[in-house]
Motif scaffolding. Sequence first.
Motif, PDB file in Angstrom:
ATOM      1  N   GLY A   3       0.811  -1.209   0.000  1.00 36.91           N
ATOM      2  CA  GLY A   3       0.000   0.000   0.000  1.00 36.91           C
ATOM      3  C   GLY A   3       0.844   1.257   0.000  1.00 36.91           C
ATOM      4  N   THR A   4       1.969   1.230   0.697  1.00 37.79           N
ATOM      5  CA  THR A   4       2.838   2.404   0.764  1.00 37.79           C
ATOM      6  C   THR A   4       3.464   2.699  -0.588  1.00 37.79           C
ATOM      7  N   VAL A   5       3.916   1.656  -1.287  1.00 40.05           N
ATOM      8  CA  VAL A   5       4.490   1.845  -2.619  1.00 40.05           C
ATOM      9  C   VAL A   5       3.448   2.438  -3.566  1.00 40.05           C
ATOM     10  N   CYS A   6       2.217   1.947  -3.482  1.00 42.32           N
ATOM     11  CA  CYS A   6       1.145   2.483  -4.337  1.00 42.32           C
ATOM     12  C   CYS A   6       0.819   3.923  -3.971  1.00 42.32           C
ATOM     13  N   GLN A   7       0.934   4.279  -2.693  1.00 40.42           N
ATOM     14  CA  GLN A   7       0.727   5.666  -2.281  1.00 40.42           C
ATOM     15  C   GLN A   7       1.800   6.565  -2.868  1.00 40.42           C
ATOM     16  N   VAL A   8       3.033   6.071  -2.936  1.00 35.46           N
ATOM     17  CA  VAL A   8       4.119   6.841  -3.560  1.00 35.46           C
ATOM     18  C   VAL A   8       3.793   7.085  -5.033  1.00 35.46           C
ATOM     19  N   ALA A   9       3.346   6.026  -5.726  1.00 37.31           N
ATOM     20  CA  ALA A   9       3.014   6.164  -7.144  1.00 37.31           C
ATOM     21  C   ALA A   9       1.853   7.135  -7.348  1.00 37.31           C
ATOM     22  N   SER A  10       0.814   7.014  -6.520  1.00 39.08           N
ATOM     23  CA  SER A  10      -0.351   7.910  -6.639  1.00 39.08           C
ATOM     24  C   SER A  10       0.039   9.363  -6.382  1.00 39.08           C
ATOM     25  N   ALA A  11       0.880   9.581  -5.361  1.00 37.33           N
ATOM     26  CA  ALA A  11       1.325  10.944  -5.063  1.00 37.33           C
ATOM     27  C   ALA A  11       2.165  11.496  -6.197  1.00 37.33           C
ATOM     28  N   GLY A  12       3.002  10.638  -6.789  1.00 37.73           N
ATOM     29  CA  GLY A  12       3.812  11.087  -7.917  1.00 37.73           C
ATOM     30  C   GLY A  12       2.946  11.514  -9.092  1.00 37.73           C
ATOM     31  N   ILE A  13       1.871  10.762  -9.365  1.00 40.00           N
ATOM     32  CA  ILE A  13       0.951  11.119 -10.444  1.00 40.00           C
ATOM     33  C   ILE A  13       0.281  12.452 -10.151  1.00 40.00           C
ATOM     34  N   ALA A  14      -0.168  12.633  -8.895  1.00 43.14           N
ATOM     35  CA  ALA A  14      -0.848  13.882  -8.526  1.00 43.14           C
ATOM     36  C   ALA A  14       0.088  15.083  -8.699  1.00 43.14           C
ATOM     37  N   ILE A  15       1.353  14.912  -8.326  1.00 46.48           N
ATOM     38  CA  ILE A  15       2.311  16.019  -8.481  1.00 46.48           C
ATOM     39  C   ILE A  15       2.598  16.256  -9.958  1.00 46.48           C
ATOM     40  N   TYR A  16       2.704  15.190 -10.748  1.00 42.54           N
ATOM     41  CA  TYR A  16       2.923  15.336 -12.183  1.00 42.54           C
ATOM     42  C   TYR A  16       1.795  16.130 -12.832  1.00 42.54           C
ATOM     43  N   GLU A  17       0.563  15.960 -12.326  1.00 39.59           N
ATOM     44  CA  GLU A  17      -0.584  16.622 -12.935  1.00 39.59           C
ATOM     45  C   GLU A  17      -0.685  18.105 -12.562  1.00 39.59           C
ATOM     46  N   ILE A  18       0.180  18.606 -11.684  1.00 37.44           N
ATOM     47  CA  ILE A  18       0.257  20.043 -11.449  1.00 37.44           C
ATOM     48  C   ILE A  18       0.735  20.690 -12.750  1.00 37.44           C
TER      49      ILE A  18
END
Length: 358
Positions: A293-308
């Motif tokens: 779950g933590t690894v997936c949270q890292v990936a999700s956060a990375g996507i959210a930051i990329y979408e800025i």
Amino acid sequence: MPVWNGQILGDDVTGNLWGADVAQLRTLAQQFGNVSDHLMQTSLQLTNQINSNPSWKGNDATQFRSDWNGNHRALIQRTVRALKDESRKLLDNANEQEKASDAAPGSGGGPIPGGTGAGEPGGSGSGSKENPWGPDWLAKGSPFRDFWGARSQLKAGFDLPKNVFGLAVLGRQGAEVLKDAAAWKALPGQSITYNLLDSGSDLLGAKNLFKYFPPLSNFRSFFEEAPLLFKGKGPVLEALGKGGLGRGVGWLGVGLNGLDTARYIAEGKTGDAIWSGTKTALGVACFLPPPAGTVCQVASAGIAIYEIPAVKSFVNGALEDTGKVVAKTATESAAFAVQTGKNLADMGKSAAKFLGIG
């Protein structure tokens, strides 16, 4: 024929004229402006506290002040200017829509006589044959979705460095420790950095709010994340079936991405459907126990930051400008991500301290 934002506004089959909602555009512009002003005010207050705090001395303090007055403040100021620019653009679009609609009966933003309101013919915001995707406030581009996107990106600014930091700390102790839920729960007490970022993430995710606001302790069962479904059926099922306000907010995000995926599939937008589907799957996987779950949270956060927008422009611009081997582009993107994570972590610590949660 009226024109809005460089595009001609057409008539639908019922003869209704459709365009943008002037009131919503102006409300959104005001929200952008308010966020910009608040961000600037917070930056000034933080700068004053950081530069005039006599109790923090030494090389770390000097280095942090240097980083803050250099990179961090510049990043905030660029964000403030970008928000102001977007606010002005929204107001310009609202004015253009209003002028274009003056030539037709009714006013810009809703259906012109003949429709039944709420943004589309024959519906009151609950979906219709032309728009089967539920209430208008869930649609892409609605004020709620714009707010949700901004909240998600801000939360990602805490989630990304927090989880990368947590993985690094426990990873150094061995792979088996990463699977120990008790070790993850102990991290806030072991590291001030992790604790500050965890608190910021909690507040933005409406998670365990009773920890930060004592009066809410009377409603602990509502706010606390605890096994609700599948209790005693194994850690994976228990993790997916936990209840609490924070969990509800998380599942809402999964639902919104799922809604977008279905809409993009129906519209034949394969690339967008795959992107939203990926975010949906990652959103569900984020509920799994660590470390998965933590690894997936890292990936999700990375996507959210990329979408800025500013980040996406930087990354896409780098890809377009270099035109070279993938390895070099990946290296440059990774370096940017590392620096972004460091900046966000430092900003998160300062913001948490300013908010009194550190």
